[in-house]
Design a protein around this motif. Structure first.
Motif, PDB file in Angstrom:
ATOM      1  N   VAL A  40      46.760  44.047  31.623  1.00 66.29           N
ATOM      2  CA  VAL A  40      47.787  43.395  32.498  1.00 66.29           C
ATOM      3  C   VAL A  40      49.197  43.725  32.417  1.00 66.29           C
ATOM      4  N   ARG A  41      49.813  44.291  33.367  1.00 65.99           N
ATOM      5  CA  ARG A  41      51.261  44.407  33.405  1.00 65.99           C
ATOM      6  C   ARG A  41      52.087  43.282  33.494  1.00 65.99           C
ATOM      7  N   GLU A  42      51.689  42.557  34.973  1.00 68.78           N
ATOM      8  CA  GLU A  42      52.491  41.576  35.523  1.00 68.78           C
ATOM      9  C   GLU A  42      51.443  40.787  36.472  1.00 68.78           C
ATOM     10  N   VAL A  43      51.924  39.383  36.715  1.00 68.59           N
ATOM     11  CA  VAL A  43      51.208  38.741  37.460  1.00 68.59           C
ATOM     12  C   VAL A  43      52.367  38.163  38.249  1.00 68.59           C
ATOM     13  N   MET A  44      52.135  38.278  39.836  1.00 66.59           N
ATOM     14  CA  MET A  44      53.009  37.765  40.782  1.00 66.59           C
ATOM     15  C   MET A  44      52.472  37.057  41.863  1.00 66.59           C
ATOM     16  N   PRO A  45      53.222  36.315  42.791  1.00 65.28           N
ATOM     17  CA  PRO A  45      52.630  35.807  43.989  1.00 65.28           C
ATOM     18  C   PRO A  45      52.578  37.110  44.812  1.00 65.28           C
ATOM     19  N   CYS A  46      51.575  37.089  45.829  1.00 64.90           N
ATOM     20  CA  CYS A  46      51.124  37.891  46.495  1.00 64.90           C
ATOM     21  C   CYS A  46      52.510  38.415  47.245  1.00 64.90           C
ATOM     22  N   PRO A  47      52.986  39.644  47.186  1.00 57.87           N
ATOM     23  CA  PRO A  47      54.097  40.163  47.895  1.00 57.87           C
ATOM     24  C   PRO A  47      53.789  40.634  49.088  1.00 57.87           C
ATOM     25  N   PHE A  91      47.603  35.592  44.309  1.00 56.53           N
ATOM     26  CA  PHE A  91      48.523  36.161  43.226  1.00 56.53           C
ATOM     27  C   PHE A  91      47.935  37.529  43.203  1.00 56.53           C
ATOM     28  N   VAL A  92      48.846  38.554  42.977  1.00 53.93           N
ATOM     29  CA  VAL A  92      48.358  40.050  42.572  1.00 53.93           C
ATOM     30  C   VAL A  92      48.552  40.377  41.005  1.00 53.93           C
ATOM     31  N   ILE A  93      47.453  40.652  40.581  1.00 55.49           N
ATOM     32  CA  ILE A  93      47.605  40.848  39.074  1.00 55.49           C
ATOM     33  C   ILE A  93      47.715  42.668  38.928  1.00 55.49           C
ATOM     34  N   ILE A  94      48.725  42.733  38.563  1.00 52.98           N
ATOM     35  CA  ILE A  94      49.038  44.212  38.297  1.00 52.98           C
ATOM     36  C   ILE A  94      48.519  44.855  36.865  1.00 52.98           C
ATOM     37  N   ALA A  95      47.511  45.688  37.055  1.00 48.02           N
ATOM     38  CA  ALA A  95      46.990  46.110  35.765  1.00 48.02           C
ATOM     39  C   ALA A  95      46.875  47.674  35.551  1.00 48.02           C
ATOM     40  N   TYR A  97      44.334  50.612  34.533  1.00 51.56           N
ATOM     41  CA  TYR A  97      42.949  51.164  34.087  1.00 51.56           C
ATOM     42  C   TYR A  97      43.060  52.761  34.473  1.00 51.56           C
ATOM     43  N   ASN A  98      42.351  53.192  33.320  1.00 47.36           N
ATOM     44  CA  ASN A  98      42.221  54.608  33.406  1.00 47.36           C
ATOM     45  C   ASN A  98      43.327  55.664  33.907  1.00 47.36           C
ATOM     46  N   ARG A  99      44.696  55.256  33.152  1.00 50.28           N
ATOM     47  CA  ARG A  99      45.738  56.017  33.511  1.00 50.28           C
ATOM     48  C   ARG A  99      46.302  55.927  35.032  1.00 50.28           C
ATOM     49  N   SER A 100      45.830  54.791  35.586  1.00 50.24           N
ATOM     50  CA  SER A 100      46.602  54.414  36.857  1.00 50.24           C
ATOM     51  C   SER A 100      47.056  53.038  36.543  1.00 50.24           C
ATOM     52  N   VAL A 101      47.812  52.600  38.100  1.00 52.07           N
ATOM     53  CA  VAL A 101      48.060  51.213  37.832  1.00 52.07           C
ATOM     54  C   VAL A 101      47.562  50.816  39.280  1.00 52.07           C
ATOM     55  N   GLN A 102      46.912  49.563  39.322  1.00 52.64           N
ATOM     56  CA  GLN A 102      46.295  49.156  40.493  1.00 52.64           C
ATOM     57  C   GLN A 102      46.716  47.662  40.553  1.00 52.64           C
ATOM     58  N   GLY A 103      46.761  47.061  41.770  1.00 52.22           N
ATOM     59  CA  GLY A 103      46.999  45.553  41.980  1.00 52.22           C
ATOM     60  C   GLY A 103      45.598  44.948  42.534  1.00 52.22           C
ATOM     61  N   PHE A 104      45.562  43.830  41.942  1.00 50.58           N
ATOM     62  CA  PHE A 104      44.227  43.145  42.286  1.00 50.58           C
ATOM     63  C   PHE A 104      44.467  41.676  42.934  1.00 50.58           C
ATOM     64  N   LEU A 105      44.268  41.598  44.243  1.00 47.79           N
ATOM     65  CA  LEU A 105      44.508  40.450  44.966  1.00 47.79           C
ATOM     66  C   LEU A 105      43.540  39.477  44.400  1.00 47.79           C
ATOM     67  N   VAL A 106      43.842  38.271  44.060  1.00 53.22           N
ATOM     68  CA  VAL A 106      43.079  37.124  43.560  1.00 53.22           C
ATOM     69  C   VAL A 106      43.385  35.867  44.441  1.00 53.22           C
ATOM     70  N   GLY A 107      42.398  34.776  44.403  1.00 54.25           N
ATOM     71  CA  GLY A 107      42.740  33.702  45.102  1.00 54.25           C
ATOM     72  C   GLY A 107      43.798  32.626  44.383  1.00 54.25           C
ATOM     73  N   GLY A 108      43.674  32.848  42.912  1.00 54.37           N
ATOM     74  CA  GLY A 108      44.583  31.723  42.060  1.00 54.37           C
ATOM     75  C   GLY A 108      44.395  32.206  40.744  1.00 54.37           C
ATOM     76  N   VAL A 109      45.410  32.006  39.878  1.00 49.81           N
ATOM     77  CA  VAL A 109      45.383  32.277  38.557  1.00 49.81           C
ATOM     78  C   VAL A 109      45.655  30.980  37.783  1.00 49.81           C
ATOM     79  N   GLU A 110      45.004  30.737  36.710  1.00 52.29           N
ATOM     80  CA  GLU A 110      44.952  29.702  36.031  1.00 52.29           C
ATOM     81  C   GLU A 110      45.762  29.929  34.694  1.00 52.29           C
ATOM     82  N   ARG A 111      45.185  30.433  33.473  1.00 53.67           N
ATOM     83  CA  ARG A 111      45.703  30.504  32.224  1.00 53.67           C
ATOM     84  C   ARG A 111      45.349  31.466  31.386  1.00 53.67           C
TER      85      ARG A 111
END
Length: 315
Positions: A40-47, A91-95, A97-111
Protein backbone atom coordinates in the motif's frame (compact mmCIF):
# COMPACT_ATOMS: atom_id res chain seq x y z
CA UNK A 1 -5.96 7.40 7.42
CA UNK A 2 -3.11 9.88 7.77
CA UNK A 3 0.15 8.28 8.77
CA UNK A 4 -0.89 4.80 7.72
CA UNK A 5 2.47 4.15 6.06
CA UNK A 6 4.79 5.52 8.74
CA UNK A 7 7.45 3.52 10.63
CA UNK A 8 8.67 1.72 7.50
CA UNK A 9 11.78 0.48 9.28
CA UNK A 10 9.67 -1.26 11.93
CA UNK A 11 7.61 -2.96 9.25
CA UNK A 12 10.78 -4.11 7.54
CA UNK A 13 11.74 -5.96 10.69
CA UNK A 14 8.34 -7.67 10.77
CA UNK A 15 8.99 -9.16 7.35
CA UNK A 16 12.15 -10.88 8.56
CA UNK A 17 10.30 -12.50 11.44
CA UNK A 18 7.63 -14.30 9.40
CA UNK A 19 5.23 -11.51 10.35
CA UNK A 20 3.16 -9.02 8.39
CA UNK A 21 0.78 -6.14 8.79
CA UNK A 22 -2.65 -6.32 7.18
CA UNK A 23 -4.79 -3.34 6.30
CA UNK A 24 -8.37 -4.47 6.93
CA UNK A 25 -11.13 -3.26 4.64
CA UNK A 26 -14.68 -4.09 3.56
CA UNK A 27 -16.26 -4.30 0.13
CA UNK A 28 -20.04 -4.57 0.48
CA UNK A 29 -21.46 -5.96 3.69
CA UNK A 30 -19.71 -6.93 6.94
CA UNK A 31 -17.14 -9.39 5.48
CA UNK A 32 -13.60 -8.15 6.07
CA UNK A 33 -10.64 -8.46 3.73
CA UNK A 34 -6.93 -7.77 4.12
CA UNK A 35 -4.03 -6.45 2.07
CA UNK A 36 -0.36 -6.47 3.08
CA UNK A 37 0.60 -2.95 4.15
CA UNK A 38 3.85 -3.26 2.19
CA UNK A 39 1.76 -3.23 -1.00
CA UNK A 40 0.00 0.00 0.00
CA UNK A 41 1.22 3.45 -0.99
CA UNK A 42 -1.70 5.46 0.25
CA UNK A 43 -5.31 5.25 1.43
CA UNK A 44 -7.71 8.09 0.67
CA UNK A 45 -11.41 8.87 0.43
CA UNK A 46 -12.62 8.06 -3.06
CA UNK A 47 -11.56 10.94 -5.31
CA UNK A 48 -13.40 12.16 -8.38
CA UNK A 49 -13.21 9.44 -11.03
CA UNK A 50 -13.15 10.01 -14.78
CA UNK A 51 -14.71 7.42 -17.06
CA UNK A 52 -12.77 6.52 -20.19
CA UNK A 53 -14.33 5.11 -23.36
CA UNK A 54 -13.75 1.41 -23.86
CA UNK A 55 -12.35 0.81 -20.39
CA UNK A 56 -12.70 -2.59 -18.72
CA UNK A 57 -16.05 -2.95 -16.91
CA UNK A 58 -14.23 -3.68 -13.64
CA UNK A 59 -12.43 -0.33 -13.77
CA UNK A 60 -14.50 2.33 -12.07
CA UNK A 61 -12.57 5.13 -13.72
CA UNK A 62 -9.22 6.89 -13.49
CA UNK A 63 -8.06 9.40 -10.90
CA UNK A 64 -5.29 11.97 -11.04
CA UNK A 65 -3.32 11.49 -7.84
CA UNK A 66 -0.07 13.31 -7.07
CA UNK A 67 0.70 13.90 -10.73
CA UNK A 68 -0.06 10.32 -11.78
CA UNK A 69 -3.09 8.92 -13.61
CA UNK A 70 -4.21 5.75 -11.83
CA UNK A 71 -6.89 3.25 -12.82
CA UNK A 72 -9.31 2.50 -9.99
CA UNK A 73 -10.64 -1.07 -9.89
CA UNK A 74 -13.93 -1.98 -8.21
CA UNK A 75 -12.69 -4.82 -5.98
CA UNK A 76 -16.20 -6.09 -5.32
CA UNK A 77 -17.34 -6.25 -8.93
CA UNK A 78 -14.01 -7.72 -10.11
CA UNK A 79 -14.44 -10.65 -7.72
CA UNK A 80 -18.02 -11.45 -8.69
CA UNK A 81 -19.80 -9.23 -6.17
CA UNK A 82 -22.14 -6.26 -6.60
CA UNK A 83 -20.81 -2.95 -7.83
CA UNK A 84 -19.59 -0.46 -5.22
CA UNK A 85 -21.35 2.88 -5.45
CA UNK A 86 -18.92 5.50 -4.11
CA UNK A 87 -20.18 7.41 -1.06
CA UNK A 88 -18.75 9.12 2.02
CA UNK A 89 -17.57 5.76 3.39
CA UNK A 90 -15.74 4.64 0.24
CA UNK A 91 -11.97 4.64 0.05
CA UNK A 92 -9.38 4.00 -2.62
CA UNK A 93 -6.34 1.93 -1.66
CA UNK A 94 -3.38 2.93 -3.82
CA UNK A 95 -1.15 -0.14 -4.13
CA UNK A 96 1.79 -1.34 -6.17
CA UNK A 97 1.71 -4.80 -7.74
CA UNK A 98 3.98 -6.22 -10.39
CA UNK A 99 5.76 -2.97 -11.21
CA UNK A 100 2.58 -0.93 -11.67
CA UNK A 101 0.36 1.21 -9.48
CA UNK A 102 -3.38 0.58 -9.16
CA UNK A 103 -6.22 1.96 -7.12
CA UNK A 104 -8.71 -0.40 -5.47
CA UNK A 105 -12.16 0.97 -4.65
CA UNK A 106 -13.42 -0.49 -1.36
CA UNK A 107 -16.54 0.07 0.70
CA UNK A 108 -14.68 1.03 3.86
CA UNK A 109 -11.32 0.86 5.61
CA UNK A 110 -10.90 -0.28 9.22
CA UNK A 111 -7.45 -0.63 10.77
CA UNK A 112 -4.01 -2.23 10.56
CA UNK A 113 -3.28 -5.46 12.44
CA UNK A 114 0.01 -7.30 12.99
CA UNK A 115 -0.01 -11.06 12.47
CA UNK A 116 2.30 -14.01 12.04
CA UNK A 117 2.30 -15.74 8.67
CA UNK A 118 1.71 -18.92 10.70
CA UNK A 119 -1.77 -17.52 11.42
CA UNK A 120 -2.45 -17.00 7.71
CA UNK A 121 -3.85 -20.19 6.24
CA UNK A 122 -4.52 -21.35 2.67
CA UNK A 123 -8.14 -20.99 1.54
CA UNK A 124 -10.47 -23.95 2.13
CA UNK A 125 -10.03 -26.78 -0.35
CA UNK A 126 -13.64 -26.39 -1.45
CA UNK A 127 -12.98 -22.85 -2.66
CA UNK A 128 -12.16 -24.21 -6.11
CA UNK A 129 -10.12 -22.82 -8.99
CA UNK A 130 -12.51 -19.90 -9.47
CA UNK A 131 -11.82 -18.58 -5.96
CA UNK A 132 -10.26 -15.15 -5.63
CA UNK A 133 -8.67 -16.00 -2.27
CA UNK A 134 -5.02 -16.78 -1.61
CA UNK A 135 -5.40 -17.05 2.16
CA UNK A 136 -7.67 -16.59 5.16
CA UNK A 137 -7.12 -15.74 8.81
CA UNK A 138 -9.16 -15.06 11.93
CA UNK A 139 -9.30 -11.69 13.67
CA UNK A 140 -11.65 -10.93 16.56
CA UNK A 141 -13.13 -14.43 16.05
CA UNK A 142 -14.21 -13.54 12.52
CA UNK A 143 -12.74 -14.67 9.21
CA UNK A 144 -10.68 -12.24 7.15
CA UNK A 145 -10.05 -13.07 3.48
CA UNK A 146 -6.91 -12.15 1.56
CA UNK A 147 -7.65 -11.66 -2.12
CA UNK A 148 -5.58 -13.01 -5.01
CA UNK A 149 -4.89 -9.58 -6.47
CA UNK A 150 -2.57 -11.05 -9.10
CA UNK A 151 -5.48 -13.10 -10.45
CA UNK A 152 -7.74 -10.04 -10.50
CA UNK A 153 -5.16 -7.94 -12.34
CA UNK A 154 -4.40 -10.71 -14.82
CA UNK A 155 -8.08 -11.04 -15.72
CA UNK A 156 -8.30 -7.30 -16.40
CA UNK A 157 -4.97 -7.02 -18.20
CA UNK A 158 -3.39 -10.42 -18.93
CA UNK A 159 0.38 -10.62 -18.55
CA UNK A 160 2.38 -12.13 -21.39
CA UNK A 161 4.51 -15.11 -20.39
CA UNK A 162 6.29 -15.43 -23.75
CA UNK A 163 10.07 -15.29 -23.83
CA UNK A 164 12.07 -13.35 -26.40
CA UNK A 165 13.68 -15.55 -29.04
CA UNK A 166 17.18 -14.78 -27.79
CA UNK A 167 16.26 -15.99 -24.28
CA UNK A 168 14.69 -19.31 -25.31
CA UNK A 169 17.15 -22.18 -24.82
CA UNK A 170 15.80 -25.72 -24.44
CA UNK A 171 19.31 -27.03 -23.78
CA UNK A 172 19.07 -25.63 -20.25
CA UNK A 173 16.67 -28.40 -19.30
CA UNK A 174 18.72 -31.03 -21.12
CA UNK A 175 21.80 -30.16 -19.03
CA UNK A 176 19.81 -30.71 -15.82
CA UNK A 177 19.00 -34.31 -16.69
CA UNK A 178 16.38 -35.60 -14.25
CA UNK A 179 16.80 -32.72 -11.81
CA UNK A 180 13.92 -30.29 -11.34
CA UNK A 181 13.36 -26.74 -10.19
CA UNK A 182 10.71 -25.81 -7.63
CA UNK A 183 8.23 -22.92 -7.84
CA UNK A 184 6.62 -21.79 -4.56
CA UNK A 185 3.76 -19.28 -4.76
CA UNK A 186 0.36 -19.07 -3.07
CA UNK A 187 -1.28 -17.63 -6.19
CA UNK A 188 -2.30 -20.27 -8.71
CA UNK A 189 -2.16 -17.62 -11.43
CA UNK A 190 1.40 -16.62 -10.47
CA UNK A 191 2.59 -20.25 -10.33
CA UNK A 192 1.22 -20.89 -13.79
CA UNK A 193 2.74 -17.68 -15.15
CA UNK A 194 6.19 -18.77 -13.97
CA UNK A 195 5.68 -22.32 -15.25
CA UNK A 196 4.60 -21.14 -18.72
CA UNK A 197 7.45 -18.64 -18.94
CA UNK A 198 10.09 -21.28 -18.13
CA UNK A 199 8.73 -24.14 -20.23
CA UNK A 200 10.73 -23.00 -23.32
CA UNK A 201 13.89 -23.69 -21.30
CA UNK A 202 12.97 -27.36 -21.22
CA UNK A 203 12.75 -27.45 -17.42
CA UNK A 204 10.86 -29.95 -15.31
CA UNK A 205 9.06 -28.02 -12.56
CA UNK A 206 7.73 -28.98 -9.16
CA UNK A 207 5.05 -26.71 -7.66
CA UNK A 208 4.42 -25.71 -4.04
CA UNK A 209 1.44 -23.68 -2.82
CA UNK A 210 3.24 -21.87 0.03
CA UNK A 211 6.49 -21.75 1.97
CA UNK A 212 5.63 -24.54 4.38
CA UNK A 213 4.55 -26.81 1.53
CA UNK A 214 7.82 -26.06 -0.27
CA UNK A 215 9.92 -26.82 2.81
CA UNK A 216 8.03 -30.05 3.50
CA UNK A 217 8.55 -31.21 -0.09
CA UNK A 218 12.23 -30.28 -0.07
CA UNK A 219 12.89 -32.12 3.20
CA UNK A 220 11.14 -35.22 1.87
CA UNK A 221 13.23 -35.11 -1.32
CA UNK A 222 16.43 -34.39 0.60
CA UNK A 223 15.92 -37.55 2.66
CA UNK A 224 16.42 -39.53 -0.56
CA UNK A 225 19.62 -37.70 -1.55
CA UNK A 226 23.14 -38.83 -0.69
CA UNK A 227 24.62 -35.49 0.35
CA UNK A 228 22.58 -32.52 -0.90
CA UNK A 229 19.16 -31.53 -2.21
CA UNK A 230 20.88 -30.32 -5.40
CA UNK A 231 21.12 -33.95 -6.51
CA UNK A 232 17.42 -33.74 -7.30
CA UNK A 233 16.36 -30.05 -7.09
CA UNK A 234 18.60 -27.57 -8.87
CA UNK A 235 16.94 -24.28 -7.91
CA UNK A 236 13.99 -22.72 -6.03
CA UNK A 237 11.90 -19.77 -7.23
CA UNK A 238 9.84 -18.47 -4.32
CA UNK A 239 7.27 -15.78 -3.73
CA UNK A 240 7.67 -13.80 -0.50
CA UNK A 241 4.06 -13.33 0.66
CA UNK A 242 2.68 -16.79 1.41
CA UNK A 243 0.47 -18.28 4.14
CA UNK A 244 1.97 -20.38 6.94
CA UNK A 245 5.57 -19.50 6.00
CA UNK A 246 6.76 -16.53 3.94
CA UNK A 247 9.55 -16.66 1.38
CA UNK A 248 12.10 -14.98 3.64
CA UNK A 249 11.58 -17.54 6.39
CA UNK A 250 11.62 -20.37 3.86
CA UNK A 251 14.95 -19.11 2.50
CA UNK A 252 16.42 -18.80 5.99
CA UNK A 253 15.34 -22.38 6.79
CA UNK A 254 17.01 -23.60 3.59
CA UNK A 255 20.25 -21.71 4.17
CA UNK A 256 20.46 -22.94 7.78
CA UNK A 257 20.22 -26.57 6.66
CA UNK A 258 23.55 -28.09 5.57
CA UNK A 259 21.86 -30.43 3.09
CA UNK A 260 19.64 -27.75 1.54
CA UNK A 261 21.78 -24.61 1.53
CA UNK A 262 23.65 -25.33 -1.71
CA UNK A 263 20.43 -24.92 -3.69
CA UNK A 264 20.15 -21.39 -5.19
CA UNK A 265 17.04 -19.43 -4.18
CA UNK A 266 15.49 -16.72 -6.36
CA UNK A 267 12.91 -14.59 -4.57
CA UNK A 268 10.24 -13.53 -7.06
CA UNK A 269 7.65 -11.15 -5.68
CA UNK A 270 5.26 -8.31 -6.37
CA UNK A 271 6.43 -6.64 -3.15
CA UNK A 272 8.31 -3.43 -3.82
CA UNK A 273 10.48 -1.19 -1.73
CA UNK A 274 14.12 -0.61 -0.83
CA UNK A 275 13.91 -3.07 2.07
CA UNK A 276 13.95 -6.01 -0.35
CA UNK A 277 17.67 -5.93 -1.09
CA UNK A 278 18.53 -5.84 2.60
CA UNK A 279 16.20 -8.73 3.39
CA UNK A 280 17.47 -10.80 0.46
CA UNK A 281 21.01 -10.45 1.80
CA UNK A 282 19.91 -11.10 5.39
CA UNK A 283 18.27 -14.46 4.65
CA UNK A 284 20.91 -15.53 2.10
CA UNK A 285 18.88 -15.69 -1.12
CA UNK A 286 20.96 -15.68 -4.29
CA UNK A 287 18.76 -13.31 -6.27
CA UNK A 288 15.66 -11.11 -6.23
CA UNK A 289 13.44 -10.59 -9.29
CA UNK A 290 10.38 -8.29 -9.13
CA UNK A 291 7.24 -9.75 -10.75
CA UNK A 292 6.60 -10.18 -13.57
CA UNK A 293 8.93 -9.99 -16.54
CA UNK A 294 9.46 -13.40 -18.16
CA UNK A 295 12.77 -12.52 -19.85
CA UNK A 296 14.30 -11.27 -16.59
CA UNK A 297 13.15 -14.33 -14.68
CA UNK A 298 14.35 -16.77 -17.35
CA UNK A 299 17.70 -14.99 -17.61
CA UNK A 300 18.19 -15.22 -13.84
CA UNK A 301 17.24 -18.91 -13.88
CA UNK A 302 19.76 -19.61 -16.66
CA UNK A 303 22.44 -17.67 -14.79
CA UNK A 304 22.09 -19.62 -11.54
CA UNK A 305 21.70 -22.99 -13.25
CA UNK A 306 24.88 -22.26 -15.19
CA UNK A 307 26.72 -21.48 -11.98
CA UNK A 308 25.33 -24.66 -10.46
CA UNK A 309 26.53 -26.67 -13.46
CA UNK A 310 30.02 -25.17 -13.24
CA UNK A 311 30.19 -25.93 -9.51
CA UNK A 312 29.13 -29.53 -10.10
CA UNK A 313 31.72 -29.95 -12.86
CA UNK A 314 34.41 -28.54 -10.55
CA UNK A 315 33.51 -31.14 -7.94
Amino acid sequence: MAGILDSVNQRTQLVGQNRLELLLFRLIGPQRFGINVFKVREVMPCPRLTLLPGQDPFIKGVAHIRGQTISVIDLSKSTGGPEIVPDENSFVIIAEYNRSVQGFLVGGVERIVTLSWKDIMPPPEGAGKSSYLTAVTEIDKKMVSILDVEKILNEISPISTELSEDVVDASVGVSLGERVIMIADDSTVARNQVRRALEPLGLTMLLAKNGQDALDQLLAIEAECNTSITEKVALLISDIEMPEMDGYTLTAEIKNNDRLKAMPVILHTSLSGVFNNAMVAKVGAEDFIPKFHPDELATAVKKWLKKDELANNAN
